[in-house]
Design a protein around this motif. Sequence first.
Motif, PDB file in Angstrom:
ATOM      1  N   ALA A 202       8.868 -48.140  -5.016  1.00  0.00           N
ATOM      2  CA  ALA A 202       7.688 -48.047  -4.461  1.00  0.00           C
ATOM      3  C   ALA A 202       7.847 -47.444  -2.930  1.00  0.00           C
ATOM      4  N   SER A 203       8.851 -47.761  -2.063  1.00  0.00           N
ATOM      5  CA  SER A 203       8.949 -47.403  -0.991  1.00  0.00           C
ATOM      6  C   SER A 203       9.306 -46.018  -0.834  1.00  0.00           C
ATOM      7  N   ARG A 204      10.177 -45.392  -1.900  1.00  0.00           N
ATOM      8  CA  ARG A 204      10.206 -44.071  -2.056  1.00  0.00           C
ATOM      9  C   ARG A 204       9.237 -43.258  -2.299  1.00  0.00           C
ATOM     10  N   LEU A 205       8.256 -43.844  -3.078  1.00  0.00           N
ATOM     11  CA  LEU A 205       6.943 -43.023  -3.565  1.00  0.00           C
ATOM     12  C   LEU A 205       6.012 -42.937  -2.405  1.00  0.00           C
ATOM     13  N   ALA A 206       6.260 -43.965  -1.264  1.00  0.00           N
ATOM     14  CA  ALA A 206       5.395 -44.080  -0.183  1.00  0.00           C
ATOM     15  C   ALA A 206       5.920 -43.226   0.858  1.00  0.00           C
ATOM     16  N   GLY A 207       7.102 -42.684   0.717  1.00  0.00           N
ATOM     17  CA  GLY A 207       7.557 -41.554   1.626  1.00  0.00           C
ATOM     18  C   GLY A 207       8.715 -42.075   2.511  1.00  0.00           C
TER      19      GLY A 207
ATOM     20  N   ALA B 325       7.871 -34.479   0.607  1.00  0.00           N
ATOM     21  CA  ALA B 325       7.383 -32.976   0.899  1.00  0.00           C
ATOM     22  C   ALA B 325       5.879 -32.954   0.327  1.00  0.00           C
ATOM     23  N   ALA B 326       5.788 -33.601  -0.565  1.00  0.00           N
ATOM     24  CA  ALA B 326       4.398 -33.593  -1.235  1.00  0.00           C
ATOM     25  C   ALA B 326       3.458 -34.127  -0.448  1.00  0.00           C
ATOM     26  N   MET B 327       3.652 -35.288   0.290  1.00  0.00           N
ATOM     27  CA  MET B 327       2.702 -36.074   1.249  1.00  0.00           C
ATOM     28  C   MET B 327       2.719 -35.049   2.561  1.00  0.00           C
ATOM     29  N   ALA B 328       3.523 -34.550   2.883  1.00  0.00           N
ATOM     30  CA  ALA B 328       3.359 -33.470   4.148  1.00  0.00           C
ATOM     31  C   ALA B 328       2.344 -32.462   3.771  1.00  0.00           C
ATOM     32  N   ALA B 329       2.356 -31.907   2.511  1.00  0.00           N
ATOM     33  CA  ALA B 329       1.530 -31.021   1.921  1.00  0.00           C
ATOM     34  C   ALA B 329       0.220 -31.430   1.592  1.00  0.00           C
ATOM     35  N   GLY B 330      -0.153 -32.747   1.877  1.00  0.00           N
ATOM     36  CA  GLY B 330      -1.656 -33.266   1.903  1.00  0.00           C
ATOM     37  C   GLY B 330      -1.671 -33.960   0.534  1.00  0.00           C
ATOM     38  N   LEU B 331      -0.639 -34.325  -0.371  1.00  0.00           N
ATOM     39  CA  LEU B 331      -0.717 -35.058  -1.774  1.00  0.00           C
ATOM     40  C   LEU B 331      -0.549 -36.487  -1.493  1.00  0.00           C
ATOM     41  N   ASN B 352       1.758 -53.460   3.438  1.00  0.00           N
ATOM     42  CA  ASN B 352       1.488 -52.451   2.340  1.00  0.00           C
ATOM     43  C   ASN B 352       0.597 -51.161   2.600  1.00  0.00           C
ATOM     44  N   ILE B 353      -0.637 -51.628   3.373  1.00  0.00           N
ATOM     45  CA  ILE B 353      -1.660 -50.687   3.644  1.00  0.00           C
ATOM     46  C   ILE B 353      -1.023 -49.486   4.328  1.00  0.00           C
ATOM     47  N   VAL B 354      -0.322 -50.227   5.559  1.00  0.00           N
ATOM     48  CA  VAL B 354       0.155 -49.020   6.588  1.00  0.00           C
ATOM     49  C   VAL B 354       1.484 -48.131   6.186  1.00  0.00           C
ATOM     50  N   LEU B 355       2.109 -48.716   5.155  1.00  0.00           N
ATOM     51  CA  LEU B 355       3.462 -48.265   4.651  1.00  0.00           C
ATOM     52  C   LEU B 355       3.505 -46.739   4.412  1.00  0.00           C
ATOM     53  N   ALA B 356       2.338 -45.923   3.994  1.00  0.00           N
ATOM     54  CA  ALA B 356       2.672 -44.473   3.717  1.00  0.00           C
ATOM     55  C   ALA B 356       2.544 -43.848   4.971  1.00  0.00           C
ATOM     56  N   SER B 360       5.123 -41.460   7.137  1.00  0.00           N
ATOM     57  CA  SER B 360       4.884 -40.054   7.347  1.00  0.00           C
ATOM     58  C   SER B 360       5.183 -39.911   8.883  1.00  0.00           C
ATOM     59  N   ARG B 361       4.700 -41.005   9.682  1.00  0.00           N
ATOM     60  CA  ARG B 361       5.000 -40.828  11.246  1.00  0.00           C
ATOM     61  C   ARG B 361       6.489 -40.855  11.659  1.00  0.00           C
ATOM     62  N   GLY B 362       7.430 -41.358  10.673  1.00  0.00           N
ATOM     63  CA  GLY B 362       8.824 -41.470  11.128  1.00  0.00           C
ATOM     64  C   GLY B 362       8.983 -43.196  11.705  1.00  0.00           C
ATOM     65  N   VAL B 363      10.189 -43.333  11.820  1.00  0.00           N
ATOM     66  CA  VAL B 363      10.733 -44.467  12.115  1.00  0.00           C
ATOM     67  C   VAL B 363      10.525 -44.958  13.806  1.00  0.00           C
TER      68      VAL B 363
END
Lengths: 329, 495
Positions: A202-207, B325-331, B352-356, B360-363
Amino acid sequence: MKVLRSTLVWPLVALVVLLVFNAVASPGFFHVEWKDGRLFGTVVDIFNQGARVPMLLALGMTLVIATGGVDLSVGSIMAVSGAVAAMQVNAGAPMVQAVGAGLGLATLLGLVNGVLIARVGLQPIIATLVMMVAGRGLAMLLTGSQMVPFANRSLTWLANGSVGGLPVPVVLVLGLAVVTGWVLRRTAAGLFIEATGDNEKASRLAGIQTGGVRLAVYGFSGFCAGLSGVLEAANISAADPARIGDTRELDAIFAVVAGGTALTGGRFSLAGSVVGALLLQTLTLTLYNQNVAPAVAPVPKAVVILAVCLLHSPRLRARFGKRTQPVAA
Amino acid sequence: MSELLHAEGIVKRFGSFTALKGVTFRLRAGEIHALMGENGAGKSTLIKVLTGVHEADGGTVTVAGRGIRAASPREAEAAGISTVYQEVNLLPNLSVAENILMGRQPMRGPFIRHGEVRRRARAALARLGLEVDVGALLGTFPVAVQQMTAIARALDQEARVLILDEPTSSLDARESEELFAVMRRLRDEGMGIVFVSHFLDQIYAVSDRITVLRDGSLVGTWEAAGLPRLELVSHMIGKEVTAGGGDGGVVSGGGAEAFRVEGLERKGTVGPLTFSVMAGEATGLAGLLGSGRTETARMLFGIDAATGGRVVAGGETVDLGSPRAAMAAGLAFCSEDRKVEGIIPSLSVRENIVLAMQASRGVLRRVPRAEQEALAAKFIAALNIRTRGPETPIGTLSGGNQQKCLLARWMAMQPRLLILDEPTRGIDVGAKAEIEALCGELRRAGMSILFISAELEEVVRNCSRVVVLRDRRQAAVLDGPAISLRTIMETVAAS
């Protein structure tokens, strides 16, 4: 506060019980005196020896275990870095360069673990078992299987000197623990480590780049082991490739587990691991003070560790929970 | 024809959930009987009851007139019922012969009679028309041979009932044909075969009769020759073909094209697919179980690499090399498997809500705690997430509320295309309605949605365009007024 309490409370209770036992059984246990501009006493020794190995190793091990892995190679990496630092000072290198070389090689070996696990896909226990064997061999190879004595006062100072009255290792390791904790919570690294350990898919799928996370924690574990190895060598002004760090990976794992971080990964507690390491060291010293033969000492040690782990077990807690719930709520 | 197996009124409960509500199933000697049904229909549960994996809570099973109470797979085998599972459950590090005779090795005193083992194994395989070195390790053979080995095992124990659970899912066309030939031969020898498959073509190619289950109940049993495909599909999904008629889906918002999928495929899995996704619209992916819906979503989000074709946005090819990559493309992608691919169970609702967004912002650029809390509070209120608080571990929430948290995770990213794979599966009716309403709001806000659901009405209700998949290929793209239960079902059932 609730979370903090639930993970820290049992190792702390065990530690307090042990300390009380010591206070009664061996008078002078808490006696601390100021001599030659520094503190001396049994409690100081516990902190000093606890910091030098179990606490330092446990810092790296906590993060590795939080990702759901384990690092069996830390003891051997200690031997490598201790040997490298000793040989460097004997070759005339300044202390900083010698320590840097030891830490650099140790970190590199940790990263090799990380590559084998995150990129090649080996099981952590297998990859680090290989490194455990290979690392010890490498230390033997570098030193020709001989003890490497050295006479370098600044290197020895790292283990035996003092800063503001406190032993250098205590200042160094507690400082590293605080900085590590601060960095993990100030950046998103802590979150990523916990997420990776709790549900990697799940972590990988969250990016999250879970491979990078794993690489980093094994690298950090290697670094901590490297520092520990340098301090061990500095303590006796010699690097013994066969004995430095031998079976100490187990101490580190014990400290982490006793501190409340589950071997299955996910939530971790650095503070818990620090307390776990102190508990382990206090126990070792207590047994020594009670004249328990060193060869027999692991037995009572195992009993105490088992007790702490049982107190962490969710099933057992659920039983306690039934009775204490009204109070807790 | 004589009745070989008769299951009457089988009831099976798991906790408060009733998986089988009094199902009756009859198998004759010398027939191939297809068992059909969508996800959750109860096929697997019925098979597991027949083979003794689960014990039934009610009902009776008789084999050749004799009542059996199979409490273990061994007893079921003794009664003459053998099963070949989708994932061959044999031992790859033992020889073919050992696998066929495992557990029933002929002995002389304490010793296995290896010569006899090989002889019997060869005899069983010969009945299937297969000649291989029975001493070689099973794992060295392709799946097709391994499956034949599993069938040979059934023959050696003189099974009268053979259950084949999705045997063709990892076989190619030629291997499937060979399997069908073996099935027909065994049928002609008087064996009763239960056949489970998601491919309608295969069902009609070999089956004599078809039984359909839905939601744990028996819908009916028909002669295959007398059951039109469209009728079969409507029995499976539980909708009358004539009822309702077309309500034409959702009227197109007239938005611009956001993404164009051009011949995207993954060899051996799904595709090629060609369709457009409009801004502010929901595009549906419809098809039966196993038709390639989830595989399409996984390919689009870069989880499984496409082997051909591309996705275009604004005239440029989109990089779909990885989920990042897909997330960066807006998916964004909400998996159908919430537990395995969605939630991080011991982390809090807030985390869990903040995770994605954090990923995408990076560590280094941590989302400040205050912003995290504001975000969590906003979504908990907006999506009506029922939790004790933002710091409650998500694993303790109900399925519907977990799903809403995952939706929040992706909404926080403000994606251009949100892929929802079965967003309403396994959640209660109220939460379903809330999630559909939410989709509507997102659409109106200009987001594109790729909506995947096994419930065709949901697709019809929410989508302005529907891509229909059949046997892992694109069968048609329906839009506007052409969208109705009937047209979708007809497309799914067409041969």
